[in-house]
Write a protein that holds these residues in place. Structure first.
Motif, mmCIF file in Angstrom:
data_model
loop_
_atom_site.group_PDB
_atom_site.id
_atom_site.type_symbol
_atom_site.label_atom_id
_atom_site.label_comp_id
_atom_site.label_asym_id
_atom_site.label_seq_id
_atom_site.Cartn_x
_atom_site.Cartn_y
_atom_site.Cartn_z
ATOM 1 N N VAL A 81 44.432 36.481 30.900
ATOM 2 C CA VAL A 81 43.938 35.322 31.663
ATOM 3 C C VAL A 81 43.031 34.441 30.805
ATOM 4 O O VAL A 81 42.424 34.899 29.839
ATOM 5 C CB VAL A 81 43.151 35.744 32.939
ATOM 6 C CG1 VAL A 81 44.046 36.442 33.941
ATOM 7 C CG2 VAL A 81 41.950 36.607 32.585
ATOM 8 N N CYS A 82 42.946 33.187 31.202
ATOM 9 C CA CYS A 82 42.057 32.238 30.534
ATOM 10 C C CYS A 82 40.607 32.609 30.863
ATOM 11 O O CYS A 82 40.256 32.717 32.039
ATOM 12 C CB CYS A 82 42.374 30.826 31.042
ATOM 13 S SG CYS A 82 41.181 29.587 30.503
ATOM 14 N N PRO A 83 39.752 32.813 29.843
ATOM 15 C CA PRO A 83 38.377 33.217 30.142
ATOM 16 C C PRO A 83 37.563 32.106 30.818
ATOM 17 O O PRO A 83 36.528 32.379 31.418
ATOM 18 C CB PRO A 83 37.787 33.570 28.767
ATOM 19 C CG PRO A 83 38.674 32.928 27.767
ATOM 20 C CD PRO A 83 40.019 32.736 28.394
ATOM 21 N N ALA A 84 38.059 30.864 30.740
ATOM 22 C CA ALA A 84 37.297 29.758 31.343
ATOM 23 C C ALA A 84 37.593 29.607 32.828
ATOM 24 O O ALA A 84 36.687 29.381 33.626
ATOM 25 C CB ALA A 84 37.595 28.460 30.599
ATOM 26 N N CYS A 85 38.886 29.713 33.214
ATOM 27 C CA CYS A 85 39.232 29.437 34.623
ATOM 28 C C CYS A 85 39.963 30.593 35.298
ATOM 29 O O CYS A 85 40.299 30.488 36.473
ATOM 30 C CB CYS A 85 40.077 28.166 34.699
ATOM 31 S SG CYS A 85 41.727 28.403 33.995
ATOM 32 N N ARG A 86 40.233 31.673 34.568
ATOM 33 C CA ARG A 86 40.888 32.869 35.098
ATOM 34 C C ARG A 86 42.351 32.658 35.479
ATOM 35 O O ARG A 86 42.942 33.499 36.136
ATOM 36 C CB ARG A 86 40.133 33.467 36.311
ATOM 37 C CG ARG A 86 38.631 33.597 36.148
ATOM 38 C CD ARG A 86 38.202 34.398 34.951
ATOM 39 N NE ARG A 86 38.594 35.802 34.995
ATOM 40 C CZ ARG A 86 38.475 36.634 33.956
ATOM 41 N NH1 ARG A 86 37.978 36.202 32.810
ATOM 42 N NH2 ARG A 86 38.850 37.892 34.066
ATOM 43 N N ARG A 87 42.946 31.530 35.074
ATOM 44 C CA ARG A 87 44.392 31.381 35.302
ATOM 45 C C ARG A 87 45.135 32.284 34.327
ATOM 46 O O ARG A 87 44.682 32.476 33.202
ATOM 47 C CB ARG A 87 44.837 29.946 35.027
ATOM 48 C CG ARG A 87 44.592 28.987 36.156
ATOM 49 C CD ARG A 87 45.414 27.696 35.945
ATOM 50 N NE ARG A 87 44.880 26.634 36.775
ATOM 51 C CZ ARG A 87 43.984 25.733 36.359
ATOM 52 N NH1 ARG A 87 43.563 25.739 35.111
ATOM 53 N NH2 ARG A 87 43.525 24.824 37.181
ATOM 54 N N PRO A 88 46.317 32.801 34.734
ATOM 55 C CA PRO A 88 47.100 33.618 33.799
ATOM 56 C C PRO A 88 47.577 32.783 32.608
ATOM 57 O O PRO A 88 47.846 31.583 32.750
ATOM 58 C CB PRO A 88 48.291 34.105 34.620
ATOM 59 C CG PRO A 88 48.185 33.497 35.959
ATOM 60 C CD PRO A 88 46.929 32.696 36.070
ATOM 61 N N ILE B 117 42.707 30.135 25.428
ATOM 62 C CA ILE B 117 42.446 29.533 26.729
ATOM 63 C C ILE B 117 43.693 28.788 27.190
ATOM 64 O O ILE B 117 44.625 28.573 26.408
ATOM 65 C CB ILE B 117 41.217 28.588 26.707
ATOM 66 C CG1 ILE B 117 41.412 27.487 25.662
ATOM 67 C CG2 ILE B 117 39.932 29.348 26.433
ATOM 68 C CD1 ILE B 117 40.288 26.472 25.662
ATOM 69 N N CYS B 118 43.704 28.410 28.472
ATOM 70 C CA CYS B 118 44.910 27.778 29.008
ATOM 71 C C CYS B 118 44.969 26.306 28.593
ATOM 72 O O CYS B 118 43.994 25.735 28.108
ATOM 73 C CB CYS B 118 44.970 27.934 30.526
ATOM 74 S SG CYS B 118 43.826 26.859 31.404
ATOM 75 N N ASP B 119 46.153 25.709 28.792
ATOM 76 C CA ASP B 119 46.356 24.306 28.395
ATOM 77 C C ASP B 119 45.463 23.346 29.175
ATOM 78 O O ASP B 119 45.153 22.255 28.704
ATOM 79 C CB ASP B 119 47.823 23.919 28.605
ATOM 80 C CG ASP B 119 48.729 24.624 27.611
ATOM 81 O OD1 ASP B 119 48.373 24.676 26.417
ATOM 82 O OD2 ASP B 119 49.785 25.150 28.022
ATOM 83 N N GLU B 120 45.087 23.749 30.390
ATOM 84 C CA GLU B 120 44.217 22.888 31.206
ATOM 85 C C GLU B 120 42.799 22.847 30.618
ATOM 86 O O GLU B 120 42.116 21.833 30.694
ATOM 87 C CB GLU B 120 44.094 23.444 32.637
ATOM 88 C CG GLU B 120 45.406 23.627 33.373
ATOM 89 C CD GLU B 120 45.986 22.291 33.795
ATOM 90 O OE1 GLU B 120 45.207 21.426 34.232
ATOM 91 O OE2 GLU B 120 47.219 22.127 33.667
ATOM 92 N N CYS B 121 42.390 23.968 30.066
ATOM 93 C CA CYS B 121 40.988 24.097 29.631
ATOM 94 C C CYS B 121 40.762 23.661 28.186
ATOM 95 O O CYS B 121 39.623 23.444 27.790
ATOM 96 C CB CYS B 121 40.508 25.531 29.801
ATOM 97 S SG CYS B 121 40.344 26.021 31.526
ATOM 98 N N GLY B 122 41.832 23.612 27.397
ATOM 99 C CA GLY B 122 41.565 23.280 25.996
ATOM 100 C C GLY B 122 42.772 22.786 25.260
ATOM 101 O O GLY B 122 43.902 22.917 25.718
HETATM 102 ZN ZN ZN Z 1 41.752 27.744 31.777
#
Ligand code: ZN
Length: 246
Positions: A152-159, A174-179
């Motif tokens: 999971v993304c450590p910033a938003c917990r999305r897989p 991290i996920c594409d939304e967060c970075g």
């Molecule tokens: Zn994220």
């Protein structure tokens, strides 16, 4: 002077004097050693064929507490990573250099030894060295507890199963939304890593990874390794230069 026998992986050699070599090797039981192989550069030396990088050897050596260098009695090849001529020799040097950088002298690390020996087995069976390189990088980082989580993304917990971005200079995906901005892994690269987590090097040959996926993993892994070692490895450059430009 006690005599030790061990299974070991040859990491590198240097010339010494007229006819000798210094051999750096990782033993299964007592960590990394440096030793003198007397007359190793003479024809018909007893070390012939045993000292190429990443050769799995059976060694015997004498060690004196007061000396940094051990004295190699013999080294017999058990298995060579070179199943076929070609680029495998450069990958073998790369794996050996990575182990050399990773293993402090005299610090037993049986897990790293086993990982290296199982990669030699897989190479000898003809497994793609590029596939093994990404597998090996994943595991050397993971054995040190350094491989970033891929769940999971450590910033938003999305897989992260849809893809992830490595944060430059940090130890997170991290996920594409967060970075954005760092090396990116596609969903297929994340799948490869999850396979690598549960498979042996020989089994990883059944994992499907396109050349593009392997490049994504290479960029992310080289970034992590260079951050950890605070330098780029010599043999990384050699392997890259061999590759036909896209
Ligand atoms: Zn994220």
């Amino acid at each position: 002077m006690p005599l030790y026998t061990a299974d070991a992986l040859v990491l590198r050699t240097y010339k010494l004097g007229e006819a000798d070599r210094i051999v750096v090797f990782l033993t299964a039981d007592r960590g990394k050693k440096r030793g003198v192989a007397k007359s190793a550069r003479r024809p018909r030396s007893r070390f012939t064929g045993a000292l190429e990088p990443l050769t799995h050897v059976r060694v015997a050596y004498f060690e004196k507490e007061t000396r940094e260098l051990v004295s190699l009695n013999y080294a017999e090849p058990v298995r060579s990573p070179l199943s076929a001529p070609g680029e495998a020799v450069h990958y073998a040097s790369y794996f050996a250099e990575l182990i050399d950088e990773w293993a402090p002298a005299d610090d037993p690390n049986e897990t790293l030894y086993r990982l290296g020996a199982s990669v030699v087995d897989a190479m000898a069976l003809g497994t793609s060295p590029e596939l093994l390189a990404r597998y090996f990088e994943y595991w050397v980082l993971r054995l040190e507890g350094l491989y970033p989580a891929t769940d999971v993304c450590p910033a938003c917990r999305r897989p992260l199963s849809g893809g992830a971005v490595l944060v430059p200079g940090a130890w997170h995906y991290i996920c594409d939304e967060c970075g954005h901005g760092g090396p990116r892994l596609s969903a297929a690269a994340i799948t490869f890593l999850r396979h690598a987590a549960t498979r042996t090097p020989v089994e990883v040959s059944t994992a499907s990874a396109s050349p593009g996926v392997l490049r994504e993993l290479e960029r992310a892994h080289h970034h992590l390794i260079a951050t950890h070692l605070e330098k780029e490895l010599r043999s990384t450059r050699v392997v890259k230069e061999l590759r036909p430009s896209p």
